[in-house]
Each structure stands twice: as C-alpha cells, then as structure tokens.
Design an enzyme around this catalytic site. Sequence first.
Site, PDB file in Angstrom:
ATOM      1  N   GLU A 104      -5.152   1.899   8.081  1.00  0.00           N
ATOM      2  CA  GLU A 104      -3.968   1.055   7.908  1.00  0.00           C
ATOM      3  C   GLU A 104      -3.480   1.128   6.469  1.00  0.00           C
ATOM      4  O   GLU A 104      -4.281   1.110   5.543  1.00  0.00           O
ATOM      5  CB  GLU A 104      -4.297  -0.416   8.204  1.00  0.00           C
ATOM      6  N   GLU A 191      -0.629  -9.498  15.050  1.00  0.00           N
ATOM      7  CA  GLU A 191      -1.761 -10.075  14.326  1.00  0.00           C
ATOM      8  C   GLU A 191      -1.481 -11.520  13.931  1.00  0.00           C
ATOM      9  O   GLU A 191      -0.337 -11.964  13.903  1.00  0.00           O
ATOM     10  CB  GLU A 191      -2.095  -9.238  13.083  1.00  0.00           C
TER      11      GLU A 191
END
Length: 238
Positions: A104, A191
């Site tokens: 990420e 998220e």
Amino acid sequence: MAFQPIYDAVQGRVWGYEALVRGLDGEGAHSVLSRVKPEQKYVFDQACRTKAIELASQLFPDAEELKLSINFMPNAVYEPAACLRATFLAAKRFGFPQSAIMFEFTEDEEVSDPAHLQNIITEYRKHGFVTAIDDFGAGYAGLGLLADFQPDLIKIDMKIVRGIDTSLARQAVVSGIVGIARALDITVLAEGIETEEEFAVLKAAGIGLFQGYWFARPEFEMLPQVSFSNQTALRLTA
C-alpha cells in the site's frame, strides 16, 4: 507490528491482514513515522517489510490463502528493483509466498515524483505483488492519482465511510468511486468501519472487502479474531 484483518464479505472469510507499525510502548504508526528522519526512511521502510513478512510467516495458518498488506513510503524507494531485494530475501528466508504480499502507498505521503511511483508499481506488479492506494478520497490520494496510476486495489478512507448510513452525499461519492473502480477493474476496500449500519450501506453499494474496528482492532504481533458487534466471532488463528 500489529495486525488488523481485512474481511471478505462475499466469501464470508478473512481475506488478509494489514501489518501496522507500532512503537515499543504501543505508539501508533503516525507517532512512529513522525520520528523517522528523511535520511532514515529507506532503512526503516526495509526493516518494516522484513519484520512484517517474518511475523506473518509465523502467524498465518498454513491452510489459509491470506494476503499480507504492507505499507511502504514511495519517497523512500530510490530504485524499485534494488529496494525489493530485502523483500525477496525475507520471503525466501521465512518461506512466505511473494504472491501473498500486497503493498500500500503509505497514508498521507505526497508523491513527489509521479514517474518514479509509476516505475515502482510496474516493477512490483512484474513480480506478482498486489498494489493498493491507501486512504483514497482524502489527502493526496484522489482521482488525479487514480487517473495516473491504476493499482489493483483502492482503500476508501474512513473520513468518507464515517456516518455514510445517514449521509446521501457520502453515499453518492462512494457510488461514484465504486463505478469508476469497476470500469478500471480495480477492487474496492472500505476501511474504518465502526458500525453495522456503515457496513450494510457499503456492502449494498457493491463493496466486498472491509476493514475496521467493527470487525477487529489491531493486535500486537497477533492475529485478532473477527467479530461482528462483539457478538459472533470467527477464530482465524491456527
């Protein structure tokens, strides 16, 4: 490192775990990263990758096909191929499959050289790593970044997720993101999920991957169990 699960609502199972850096006294990632000097970024980045792979090799059940998500700092990567050597060595040393690793873009870091980031993504994909944009929709991770780079996955930031069940504006934004991602063949993860209502709205919008306190809080060098509103729990450790 602490680990937080990523839940696959379509398959009804844990898809993977994100490795989150922690200080010796439990300090969060932001606190730790704020103390890393520019000249230390490369060494710190490499050490975090190695530690995450080492711990995942010990904690991940052998029978589970789980992804390990590792944050990285694009501005700390001076040459993509060279910077992957520590990752290759760690995966080989600890017997961890490279195909199970997802990288990420580190949260809140401005991309100072877009061409450099494109080289990183190209090199990582060449070796079978999954690439993801973290905190999409907030800070530096916006539509411009998505237009320039098409990662395998984007993580919708919790600032958009929070209170989405009562916000038509947030629902419209997420619907647009999901539509764009679908057209570009990019997987979407939401998220920062903290309530059942947020989860329900986002799932109905077509999102399949989720992460947040409603499922599990990160646990230091452990794989936490996944729970739903602290009721039904799924034990996912070996």
